[in-house]
Motif scaffolding. Structure first.
Motif, PDB file in Angstrom:
ATOM      1  N   TYR A  87      24.430  14.489   4.240  1.00 34.53           N
ATOM      2  CA  TYR A  87      24.787  13.257   4.929  1.00 34.53           C
ATOM      3  C   TYR A  87      25.858  13.556   5.974  1.00 34.53           C
ATOM      4  N   MET A  88      25.708  12.948   7.169  1.00 35.29           N
ATOM      5  CA  MET A  88      26.667  13.102   8.253  1.00 35.29           C
ATOM      6  C   MET A  88      26.748  11.792   9.020  1.00 35.29           C
ATOM      7  N   ALA A  89      27.955  11.419   9.415  1.00 31.72           N
ATOM      8  CA  ALA A  89      28.122  10.195  10.203  1.00 31.72           C
ATOM      9  C   ALA A  89      29.283  10.351  11.168  1.00 31.72           C
ATOM     10  N   ILE A  90      29.148   9.711  12.326  1.00 35.50           N
ATOM     11  CA  ILE A  90      30.225   9.615  13.305  1.00 35.50           C
ATOM     12  C   ILE A  90      30.450   8.135  13.584  1.00 35.50           C
ATOM     13  N   LYS A  91      31.658   7.654  13.289  1.00 34.24           N
ATOM     14  CA  LYS A  91      31.952   6.229  13.389  1.00 34.24           C
ATOM     15  C   LYS A  91      33.176   5.995  14.269  1.00 34.24           C
ATOM     16  N   LEU A  92      33.275   4.778  14.757  1.00 36.07           N
ATOM     17  CA  LEU A  92      34.479   4.309  15.428  1.00 36.07           C
ATOM     18  C   LEU A  92      34.960   3.059  14.721  1.00 36.07           C
ATOM     19  N   TYR A  93      36.219   3.053  14.339  1.00 38.07           N
ATOM     20  CA  TYR A  93      36.821   1.884  13.719  1.00 38.07           C
ATOM     21  C   TYR A  93      38.340   2.087  13.788  1.00 38.07           C
ATOM     22  N   PRO A  94      39.133   1.048  13.610  1.00 37.25           N
ATOM     23  CA  PRO A  94      40.593   1.206  13.716  1.00 37.25           C
ATOM     24  C   PRO A  94      41.157   1.917  12.493  1.00 37.25           C
ATOM     25  N   PHE A  95      40.863   3.246  12.394  1.00 38.38           N
ATOM     26  CA  PHE A  95      41.231   3.963  11.183  1.00 38.38           C
ATOM     27  C   PHE A  95      42.713   4.316  11.109  1.00 38.38           C
ATOM     28  N   TRP A  96      43.483   4.031  12.141  1.00 40.95           N
ATOM     29  CA  TRP A  96      44.930   4.194  12.024  1.00 40.95           C
ATOM     30  C   TRP A  96      45.603   2.843  11.779  1.00 40.95           C
ATOM     31  N   ASP A  97      44.799   1.837  11.549  1.00 37.27           N
ATOM     32  CA  ASP A  97      45.309   0.487  11.324  1.00 37.27           C
ATOM     33  C   ASP A  97      45.465   0.259   9.827  1.00 37.27           C
ATOM     34  N   ASN A  98      46.269  -0.706   9.449  1.00 36.43           N
ATOM     35  CA  ASN A  98      46.366  -1.113   8.047  1.00 36.43           C
ATOM     36  C   ASN A  98      46.898  -2.544   7.981  1.00 36.43           C
ATOM     37  N   GLU A  99      46.980  -3.065   6.767  1.00 33.83           N
ATOM     38  CA  GLU A  99      47.362  -4.459   6.582  1.00 33.83           C
ATOM     39  C   GLU A  99      48.779  -4.722   7.087  1.00 33.83           C
ATOM     40  N   MET A 100      49.677  -3.780   6.847  1.00 36.60           N
ATOM     41  CA  MET A 100      51.060  -3.982   7.281  1.00 36.60           C
ATOM     42  C   MET A 100      51.144  -4.075   8.801  1.00 36.60           C
ATOM     43  N   LYS A 101      50.454  -3.210   9.524  1.00 38.53           N
ATOM     44  CA  LYS A 101      50.478  -3.236  10.991  1.00 38.53           C
ATOM     45  C   LYS A 101      49.850  -4.522  11.517  1.00 38.53           C
ATOM     46  N   PHE A 159      31.556  -6.751   3.922  1.00 37.27           N
ATOM     47  CA  PHE A 159      32.530  -7.826   3.788  1.00 37.27           C
ATOM     48  C   PHE A 159      33.869  -7.293   3.286  1.00 37.27           C
ATOM     49  N   LEU A 160      33.839  -6.197   2.512  1.00 36.14           N
ATOM     50  CA  LEU A 160      35.059  -5.678   1.898  1.00 36.14           C
ATOM     51  C   LEU A 160      35.896  -4.850   2.854  1.00 36.14           C
ATOM     52  N   SER A 161      35.354  -4.503   4.011  1.00 34.58           N
ATOM     53  CA  SER A 161      36.105  -3.689   4.954  1.00 34.58           C
ATOM     54  C   SER A 161      37.350  -4.440   5.424  1.00 34.58           C
ATOM     55  N   PRO A 162      38.516  -3.795   5.361  1.00 32.30           N
ATOM     56  CA  PRO A 162      39.737  -4.468   5.832  1.00 32.30           C
ATOM     57  C   PRO A 162      39.840  -4.509   7.348  1.00 32.30           C
ATOM     58  N   ASN A 163      38.961  -3.809   8.051  1.00 29.77           N
ATOM     59  CA  ASN A 163      39.018  -3.750   9.505  1.00 29.77           C
ATOM     60  C   ASN A 163      38.309  -4.947  10.137  1.00 29.77           C
ATOM     61  N   PRO A 164      38.814  -5.438  11.257  1.00 26.43           N
ATOM     62  CA  PRO A 164      38.175  -6.585  11.920  1.00 26.43           C
ATOM     63  C   PRO A 164      36.865  -6.219  12.609  1.00 26.43           C
ATOM     64  N   TRP A 165      36.665  -4.937  12.894  1.00 25.97           N
ATOM     65  CA  TRP A 165      35.411  -4.492  13.517  1.00 25.97           C
ATOM     66  C   TRP A 165      35.103  -3.076  13.052  1.00 25.97           C
ATOM     67  N   ASP A 166      33.859  -2.682  13.223  1.00 21.51           N
ATOM     68  CA  ASP A 166      33.418  -1.380  12.738  1.00 21.51           C
ATOM     69  C   ASP A 166      32.154  -1.009  13.510  1.00 21.51           C
ATOM     70  N   SER A 167      32.023   0.260  13.900  1.00 18.89           N
ATOM     71  CA  SER A 167      30.817   0.681  14.596  1.00 18.89           C
ATOM     72  C   SER A 167      30.397   2.066  14.120  1.00 18.89           C
ATOM     73  N   ASN A 168      29.109   2.290  14.133  1.00 18.96           N
ATOM     74  CA  ASN A 168      28.529   3.588  13.806  1.00 18.96           C
ATOM     75  C   ASN A 168      27.836   4.117  15.049  1.00 18.96           C
ATOM     76  N   LEU A 169      28.182   5.341  15.449  1.00 14.93           N
ATOM     77  CA  LEU A 169      27.505   5.959  16.582  1.00 14.93           C
ATOM     78  C   LEU A 169      26.219   6.627  16.131  1.00 14.93           C
TER      79      LEU A 169
END
Length: 482
Positions: free
Chosen positions: A457-471, A44-54
């Motif tokens: 621990y290792m993870a590969i994820k996809l999420y809008p990691f170049w995004d932020n609240e201002m954008k 719930f705390l993630s600022p991103n609108p979507w998030d995925s784990n490969l």
């Protein structure tokens, strides 16, 4: 029966290195769906609108029965390991690359692996309130043996076994299972000054393999061998025993292959609640406190094989020609041979089919404090609280980590205490889609005098990691007058 304990426990110890979840990364607000497995409210705390784990994989091993001397995990690739032999002066205390033993009165093993497969979460606003929905796939393996009466220490030290020895009650459980989880989180108490979040994971459990050994009573008697027997070993006999062994596996012992199929099913539940102090106009919080109860449930293996050994004949275990120098092709062949020795009938110990294995139920308390912009201090306390009989058990853990987290980059350092006695140090690094970490990093890279634990621990994820609240704010439609 001593042999089945030995075979099972040693198999657990050296089957591989597998999950203590990487708490450093999972406290990161950008961990998204990955964090649902340890705290249902965290996505719930993630600022991103979507998030995925490969794909993500977590590995943890800790035991105080055996160790490899003067080695690191990476160094094992090129090492030639020999077993300790006091008669030949081979010891882990005087040379490297020796598999040696602590020889304590009690032995413990905690092993787990956690692979998070394709998983996805998204947030949505419904009537001006935020909701988070997620789905994840997971493959888990967990083994727990606690306070095993270490009769093996006599043989390890090449000293004579006692003439009469009574085992203390013991149990050991291992399970390999898949999991499909649905995550849901939302805010509650909208009029409160603090933000309250409730989260839940509802999980379908897919049982693959499991084994459970329970020893309620076992007395061992030893005596000197005759000249016609192996004079290097004493005769050992089991009397007054009350033990049970249950198992089911997808491994085909005839073809020597693993053949996947579902052997059990069950339902699991994680629940959590969090309170957060934050300005409603900002994404960052001042502090967070969360309580989570994890892995409530069990897996039912309806076709599991059960053997019970009680009130039978005295069983000759060591120096018995029936067991010595014989290679058993499967657990069932060994158990049937044991039944023949105890009752004169290979199937006498076989009971009705089916058994259950409880999930590794635990409580996770988490406190997170913002120190300054992007800087956070997190503290986690995880305590196992087995609910069902024959449950696998995770390790107790206290963890503190300090992290710096931004949209595209995050990193941190951690210190933890496993089982309230083993101090470990580690951390994590996140850059774009790649996350690497360990809560016990030193054994991976540096030689340890007693190498007996590890974590990765290792993870590969996809999420809008170049995004932020201002954008995101700039992309919103403006209703102002032109």
């Amino acid at each position: 029966m001593l042999k089945i304990f030995c075979i099972t426990m040693l198999g657990f110890c050296f089957a591989g290195v597998s999950a203590q979840n990487n708490l450093s990364f999972l406290n990161d607000t950008f961990s998204g769906i990955n964090s649902a497995v340890i705290s249902p409210t965290q996505p719930f705390l993630s600022p991103n609108p979507w998030d995925s784990n490969l794909l993500s994989a977590d590995a943890f091993l800790n035991n105080d029965y055996a160790y490899i001397s003067s080695e690191s995990i990476l160094g094992l690739r090129n090492a030639t390991i020999v077993t300790a032999n006091p008669n030949k002066n081979i010891s882990g205390e005087n040379q490297s690359d020796v598999l040696d033993f602590y020889n304590k009165d009690k032995a413990n093993l905690l092993f787990c692996s956690d692979v998070l497969g394709p998983s996805f979460s998204m947030s949505a606003r419904i009537k001006e309130r935020k909701y988070v929905f997620g789905i994840y796939s997971r493959l888990r393996t967990q083994t727990s043996v606690l306070d095993l009466d270490n009769y093996f220490r006599f043989n390890n030290e090449r000293v004579s076994e006692p003439n009469d020895y009574t085992f203390e009650p013991v149990s050991g459980t291992v399970m390999n299972w898949g999991e499909i989880g649905l995550n849901f989180a939302k805010s509650i108490f909208p009029q409160s000054e603090k933000q309250w979040i409730v989260g839940v994971n509802v999980k379908y459990e897919i049982g693959l393999d499991a084994a459970n050994i329970i020893g309620k009573n076992l007395n061992l008697i030893s005596s000197e061998p005759t000249l016609a027997q192996n004079t290097n070993k004493r005769n050992i006999y089991a009397t007054d025993y009350d033990l049970s062994a249950s198992y089911i596996t997808n491994y085909n012992f005839q073809s020597k292959r693993y053949e996947y199929k579902q052997n059990g099913s069950g339902i699991g539940l994680d629940i959590g609640i969090a309170v957060i102090d934050k300005d409603r106009r900002e994404e960052a919080y001042n502090y967070k406190f969360a309580v989570n109860v994890l892995d409530i449930g069990y897996v039912n293996f309806k076709k599991g094989i059960n053997h019970v050994f009680k009130d039978g004949n005295t069983i000759w275990l060591q120096n018995n020609p029936v067991f010595e120098n014989r290679k058993f092709e499967s657990p069932e062949e060994f158990l049937q041979t044991l039944s023949t020795e105890a009752y004169g009938d290979a199937n006498a110990s076989l009971q009705d089919s089916g058994f259950k294995v409880g999930l590794p139920t635990s409580i996770n308390l988490n406190y997170s404090q913002r120190i300054k912009e992007h800087h956070y201090l997190n503290i986690n306390w995880i305590q196992r609280i087995p609910v069902f009989a024959n449950s696998v058990k995770r390790n107790n853990l206290v963890n503190a980590n300090y992290m710096i987290q931004k949209e595209a980059v995050g990193f941190g350092v951690s210190a933890s205490v496993s089982e309230y006695k083993d101090f470990n140090f580690g951390g994590y690094f996140r850059i774009g889609p790649l996350i690497l970490g360990s809560e016990n990093a030193f054994p991976l890279l540096f030689n340890h005098k007693h190498l007996h634990a590890a974590n990765f621990y290792m993870a590969i994820k996809l999420y809008p990691f170049w995004d932020n609240e201002m954008k995101r704010h700039r992309r919103q439609k403006c209703d102002c007058e032109k």
